[in-house]
Design a protein around this motif. Structure first.
Motif, mmCIF file in Angstrom:
data_model
loop_
_atom_site.group_PDB
_atom_site.id
_atom_site.type_symbol
_atom_site.label_atom_id
_atom_site.label_comp_id
_atom_site.label_asym_id
_atom_site.label_seq_id
_atom_site.Cartn_x
_atom_site.Cartn_y
_atom_site.Cartn_z
ATOM 1 N N GLY A 136 -10.967 -0.932 1.656
ATOM 2 C CA GLY A 136 -12.576 -1.310 1.236
ATOM 3 C C GLY A 136 -13.306 -1.656 2.313
ATOM 4 N N SER A 137 -14.433 -1.902 2.298
ATOM 5 C CA SER A 137 -15.344 -2.352 3.235
ATOM 6 C C SER A 137 -14.944 -3.599 4.099
ATOM 7 N N ASP A 138 -14.613 -3.716 5.133
ATOM 8 C CA ASP A 138 -14.424 -5.013 5.979
ATOM 9 C C ASP A 138 -13.189 -5.633 5.246
ATOM 10 N N GLU A 139 -12.158 -4.750 4.781
ATOM 11 C CA GLU A 139 -10.940 -5.511 4.128
ATOM 12 C C GLU A 139 -9.752 -4.786 4.969
ATOM 13 N N CYS A 140 -8.653 -5.429 5.043
ATOM 14 C CA CYS A 140 -7.398 -4.912 5.683
ATOM 15 C C CYS A 140 -6.555 -5.803 5.019
ATOM 16 N N LEU A 141 -5.143 -5.154 5.211
ATOM 17 C CA LEU A 141 -3.929 -5.980 4.733
ATOM 18 C C LEU A 141 -2.679 -5.393 5.754
ATOM 19 N N VAL A 142 -1.841 -6.608 5.942
ATOM 20 C CA VAL A 142 -0.640 -6.220 6.777
ATOM 21 C C VAL A 142 0.267 -6.718 5.754
ATOM 22 N N HIS A 143 1.732 -6.314 6.046
ATOM 23 C CA HIS A 143 2.588 -6.654 4.981
ATOM 24 C C HIS A 143 4.059 -6.878 5.640
ATOM 25 N N ASN A 144 4.857 -7.864 5.390
ATOM 26 C CA ASN A 144 6.361 -7.695 5.632
ATOM 27 C C ASN A 144 7.152 -7.909 4.722
#
Length: 298
Positions: A168-176
């Motif tokens: 999504g616009s200006d969205e990000c996610l990282v995951h462990n």
């Protein structure tokens, strides 16, 4: 295993140090994820313009052709800068649909990593220290950033499979961690019009949050809802235009530590990621609670 680092600057005077500080934090996580690395940096926006971060496995050839095509169409008013295998394209926001159509029709080997007013995402296969140096992370400036080192356990070691994921616009996610119901959730999201580029369960989590926010939820509400809908064990660190958020699953079996001072908020999968930050000896340091949403914004 994977490693996550995040840094949100409260003090604007520290913004020139953002890349240098995040680079040092990311370096400590190499052992947790030696396969690939990536980072999202939120920098200054230009009024009325959108940035599109692009990546290509044939960067020299593809970006030369794209730059030539953009220069022929003066109406696009495009600005284009190349950084190794990635490039950042800046365009008037009302031309975004035109650019997407051009890329889809004529530049099928170029992938879009992120779109938004502030965000830029860089990620590649390789040792995290090498990835950071390739893109000159240490000299990047901005308000906040998230980094990730990956140990691939559920999908191939590829550039697209590296974190962060932006849906999504200006969205990000990282995951462990690992999601057990990502396949069924993916099918539901596809039925609702979401698209996917990888088999990585983290892309499903990112798409889920975007999907919830398109339904009218804010990020905090979407993260709260994820605790009901996402099954598995996870630490999520999420970036938005305004700030970043953290949530752990109800069991909280994956390690996480946070620190806060008057100047910044920081996240690390291990405390050693935070020890080089200025003023860490006076910071409030704690382990985020299970099933609890934390969010900071400017």
């Amino acid at each position: 295993m994977c490693g996550i680092v995040g840094l949100f600057l409260k003090n604007p005077e520290m913004e020139p140090q953002l890349g240098q500080l995040l680079s040092g934090m990311l370096s400590t996580m190499c052992e947790r994820g030696p396969d690939s690395a990536g980072f999202a940096v939120y920098g200054a926006a230009e009024d009325g313009r959108t940035k599109v971060t692009l990546q290509s496995p044939n960067a020299a050839e593809d970006f030369a052709k794209l730059k030539a095509a953009l220069s022929k169409d003066k109406k696009l008013d495009a600005k284009f800068s190349v950084n190794d295998t990635h490039a950042v394209l800046s365009i008037p926001s009302d031309k975004l649909a035109d650019i997407k159509a051009m890329l889809a029709a004529d530049f099928t080997s170029i992938r879009t990593m992120a779109t938004g007013e502030n965000i830029e995402i860089y990620k590649e296969v390789g040792n995290p220290n090498d990835v950071a140096k390739r893109f000159d992370l240490a000299h990047m400036t901005g308000t906040h950033a998230i980094g990730h080192t990956r140990m691939a356990t559920e999908s191939a070691v590829t550039t697209l499979g590296a974190h962060p994921f932006s849906t999504g616009s200006d969205e990000c996610l990282v995951h462990n961690g690992s999601l057990s119901n990502h396949a069924s959730l993916r099918r539901e999201l596809v039925r609702d019009g979401m698209t996917f580029n990888t088999e990585n369960d983290t892309e499903v989590a990112a798409s889920y949050l975007t999907w919830r926010m398109k339904q009218g939820m804010n990020l905090g509400e979407a993260l709260e809802k994820s605790l009901d809908d996402l099954d598995g064990f996870f630490n999520f660190v999420v970036g938005t235009k305004e700030g970043f958020g953290v949530v752990r699953d109800p069991i909280a079996c994956k390690p996480a530590v946070m620190a806060e001072t008057d100047d910044y908020v920081a996240f690390g999968s291990e405390y050693r990621a935070l020890v080089g930050l200025p003023g860490i000896d006076k910071a409030r340091v704690w382990e985020p609670e299970p099933a609890t949403v934390y969010f900071w914004q400017r």
